[in-house]
Scaffold this active site. Sequence first.
Site, short mmCIF file in Angstrom:
data_model
loop_
_atom_site.label_atom_id
_atom_site.label_comp_id
_atom_site.label_asym_id
_atom_site.label_seq_id
_atom_site.Cartn_x
_atom_site.Cartn_y
_atom_site.Cartn_z
N HIS A 149 75.89 8.02 -19.40
CA HIS A 149 76.68 7.19 -18.32
C HIS A 149 77.71 8.33 -17.69
O HIS A 149 78.16 9.58 -18.26
CB HIS A 149 77.19 6.20 -19.68
CG HIS A 149 78.03 6.68 -20.73
ND1 HIS A 149 77.32 7.34 -21.29
CD2 HIS A 149 79.25 6.60 -20.52
CE1 HIS A 149 78.53 7.98 -22.34
NE2 HIS A 149 79.50 8.08 -21.48
N ASP A 180 84.24 -0.69 -17.77
CA ASP A 180 84.49 -0.45 -19.08
C ASP A 180 85.64 -1.58 -19.44
O ASP A 180 86.73 -1.92 -18.98
CB ASP A 180 85.48 1.21 -18.48
CG ASP A 180 85.85 2.00 -19.80
OD1 ASP A 180 85.02 3.05 -19.95
OD2 ASP A 180 86.28 1.41 -21.12
N TYR A 190 81.14 14.94 -22.40
CA TYR A 190 80.69 15.80 -22.87
C TYR A 190 81.61 16.48 -24.36
O TYR A 190 82.73 17.65 -23.83
CB TYR A 190 79.68 16.83 -21.97
CG TYR A 190 79.39 17.88 -23.59
CD1 TYR A 190 78.22 17.18 -23.90
CD2 TYR A 190 79.56 18.64 -23.94
CE1 TYR A 190 76.38 17.90 -24.56
CE2 TYR A 190 78.73 20.00 -24.81
CZ TYR A 190 76.95 19.01 -25.32
OH TYR A 190 76.65 19.24 -26.22
N GLN A 191 81.55 16.31 -25.13
CA GLN A 191 80.34 14.72 -26.30
C GLN A 191 80.71 13.91 -25.81
O GLN A 191 82.33 13.59 -25.54
CB GLN A 191 80.52 15.86 -27.33
CG GLN A 191 80.31 16.73 -28.06
CD GLN A 191 79.10 16.97 -27.85
OE1 GLN A 191 78.21 16.53 -27.29
NE2 GLN A 191 78.85 18.73 -28.04
#
Lengths: 267, 267
Positions: free
Chosen positions: B236, B164, B228-229
């Site tokens: 992913h 990330d 979520y969201q």
Amino acid sequence: MHIDSLLPEFVLDRVLREDSSYKSITLLGKIKDQYCIIVAEKTAFDTNALSAISQPEAINLDLENNIYHRAFVALKSDAFKLPSAKYSIIYPATEVHIAKYTAQKKRMIAETPELYTNVVQPYIQTMLGSRIDWVFNILKHEAEVDRILFEDTDPVQGFILLPDLKWDGKTLSALYMCAIVHRRDLQSLRDLRGEHIGFLQHLKEESQAAVKAKYGLEASQLRLYIHYQPSYYHLHIHVQSSDAEAGEGLAAGKAWLLDDDIALYIG
Amino acid sequence: MHIDSLLPEFVLDRVLREDSSYKSITLLGKIKDQYCIIVAEKTAFDTNALSAISQPEAINLDLENNIYHRAFVALKSDAFKLPSAKYSIIYPATEVHIAKYTAQKKRMIAETPELYTNVVQPYIQTMLGSRIDWVFNILKHEAEVDRILFEDTDPVQGFILLPDLKWDGKTLSALYMCAIVHRRDLQSLRDLRGEHIGFLQHLKEESQAAVKAKYGLEASQLRLYIHYQPSYYHLHIHVQSSDAEAGEGLAAGKAWLLDDDIALYIG
């Protein structure tokens, strides 16, 4: 001799813990052959001294790209008016203090029914009884009576809603209450069954209504959750402002939304 | 004229956001009649300059109780060597910047099937297509190829695991990878069904193995979760060290443990 005059004699042993998000660090060292722990935490910006931010003592502009600029600055600092850090100093410190302030590694465990029966349940048994007398003191109105926001005294459906000690009682965006159930047969999330749905719904709605009446926050401005593992084994539900800053206590794997718990048992 | 020399002309309009835990504050003001946003954040303690902690410039001892002491201190500060804060400065800033940097209130929503069909799904449709070209660039090896840690190229079971952007690539306690699936029929957690259990288990095990092989972290030292969201609508999975500091991205109501997702569909 005061600790502040001893501090310059501090000889560093090692870093026990650091947190770059919260800007804190915990050092272990010795002063005159005795252990000393320094828990240092940078201070938040003082909203009463905002001009100090645009008037730093020195500025080092290290990046410019169109309208975006990044700089490192030296801010004015004064131990009395504009302190740059808050220290908690433990001196002399024992091995127990050192263990308490040392960073712990975390592991993620998928708790199987076997693991619960063989390891967790026996552990929970050791955490009951007089260890949670302070909870019963609240439920029996022998302590913190004046802090109660709402109570349903029913022995099965009932609970007491009161502010969590971590809340300052004022800042609405950080509102944090705790609902402690009167019944004593539920130690943790693991004891909840389909039969408890109505009980949990009732607790949720009454808590939301009590917070609304007193503080004006809507149901959708509250996050209700249960910790597993909890810090004490008598069922209690956390009721917190949805604007509260997310930390360890809200992390997936530690905090379980009450709505999800209810939905799981219904579904 | 450089921003650093303009800064003293900053006239405060209002505080857009503040965070007392992270010690940050965002100010809106004007310089020469144009908006300027200052995002100021105190620096973490510098582990290369630990002696500066025990040798503060001044100390104000405000509490003493047995071995416990609390003090406010003024630390040495230098914009180059020991900066006390990092600033991001946006100048001139537009209304769009101001909106972006203004604190937002959060609400908790229980998403019903109707709400999903009528509100969320139409919204998701607007977030697909060229908006997520950057994701397809990764999947098609047109970007970030050298960052890929592991890939399973199967069009159905396959995925790409890469660091990330928030991770520095070094600090193991903050390890943060992202697994992006090759298939394009899954936009979010809401699209997962019982038929995807094997796919998710495979992704989980392969990701854990790849992280173990490269970085030595065990499966139990990783927290795998789905947002979520999410911030983009192509499935992913977040793969993060269990020691990582808990923040908004890990909060219950935002992060859903992959193991729970799998258990729900199995159970």
